[in-house]
Scaffold this active site. Structure first.
Site: not given
Lengths: 174, 171
Positions: B26-27, B141, B138, B104
């Protein structure tokens, strides 16, 4: 000033370790942010499961600081894990008291850490040391770059994030 | 579709490696993964674990189906000299078709519980600056970008540099 020894920290060193942590925090103008106590350092570093390791530099009586300190430098490190290559050594704090700089103590500490790192590497497949540096700390950046350090924030675009305790607690609420 | 979160066990090592590689892909970095199942086994399940994993596992619909591991979080404990223990989130990945289902979020809650239980004062991690969707995940959150706010930059000494700094081997 030539005489000093580098050694693994022992439980008796926690007083000096905390003092040096506060000195380094003061250097970064963050002294009141240090909440750790000597007891925390003792439990966390010298219990069944150490969460950190320290190297300290100690000078003999004749070279102790005006306030009477013999432990005049430290490096705090621990092991992290890169999911692509495995175990890494992470250098967390690294500080030499001002009057003792320029004598190669910093270089010697870094050298010892490289060897600690490679000892792990001998048993494993790779090794690397990671650490963070404040972008305005030019002297430290040069110190590390002279020794081959690469700025991964620059080269790979990594940014460091943190979620503090308050926000973690918000997430634990059902 | 039911799933459960659990601590990884030695038998999960093939799935952990598979997901590490999926995330690396994915990277665009799949060929950088050098670790083997043997490494993961020794490093995670020996006397001193160097990492821990939480696994998200799909419950099979019927007896003929296999259990499928479709997400994981790899973490370990670090030490902040000002406040002590931190939970460091190293890898965090859900296989594409299982995203958007709250797994997640559930993992983040699980990790937060763990951080509180182990008396950590925070959770830290790095995110690639171009990974917008993760950054938002992130930040929603409460995560703060310390690279931005405090100017921290991540550095590395690779093996060559370490060898140059270390004592040369005896002749």
């Amino acid at each position: 000033m030539a005489n000093y020894i580098l050694r693994k920290a022992e439980p008796k060193d926690v007083t000096d370790i905390l003092r040096l942590i506060k000195e380094l925090a003061k250097f970064e103008e963050m002294e009141e942010q240090v909440k750790l106590t000597e007891k925390d350092l003792l439990d966390d570093g010298f219990g069944d499961h150490p969460f950190y390791h320290c190297l300290v530099a100690e000078v003999p009586q004749e070279q102790q600081s005006p306030e009477g300190y013999n432990v005049i430098a430290f490096a705090m490190y621990y092991f992290t894990y890169d999911p692509w290559i495995g175990k890494l050594l992470y250098l967390e704090d690294f500080y030499v008291m001002e009057d003792y700089r320029g004598y190669g103590i910093g270089s010697k500490i870094l050298k010892l850490l490289s060897e600690v790192n490679l000892n792990i590497a001998v048993k494993t497949r790779s090794s690397s040391m990671h650490f963070i540096v404040a972008e305005n700390n030019t002297k430290s950046i040069e110190f590390y770059k002279r020794r081959g350090a690469a700025d991964l924030s620059s080269e790979e675009g990594w940014r460091l994030f943190a979620i503090d305790k308050e926000d973690l607690m918000k997430m634990t609420a059902k | 579709m039911e799933y459960k979160l659990r601590k990884a066990e030695p038998r999960d090592v093939p799935d952990i490696l598979r997901l590490v590689k999926e995330l690396a892909k994915y990277e665009d970095m799949e060929n950088q993964v050098r670790l083997t199942e043997q490494d993961l086994l020794e490093d995670g399940f020996g006397d001193t674990p160097f990492y821990h994993c939480v696994i998200a596992e799909l419950k099979p619909q019927d007896a003929s189906e296999d259990v499928k591991v479709m997400g994981f979080a790899m973490y370990y404990f670090t030490y902040d000299p000002w406040v002590g223990k931190q939970l460091y989130l190293e890898d965090f990945y859900i296989t594409q078709e299982y995203r958007g289902l709250g797994i997640g979020s559930h993992i983040m809650r699980h990790l937060s519980d763990l951080a509180m239980k182990t008396r950590c004062s925070g959770m830290m991690f790095v995110v690639a600056e171009n990974n917008e969707s993760s950054i938002q995940f992130y930040k929603r959150r409460g995560a703060e970008d310390l690279s931005q706010e405090e100017g921290w930059r991540l550095y590395r000494f690779d093996k060559d540099s370490l060898v140059k700094m270390a004592t040369p081997p005896e002749e």
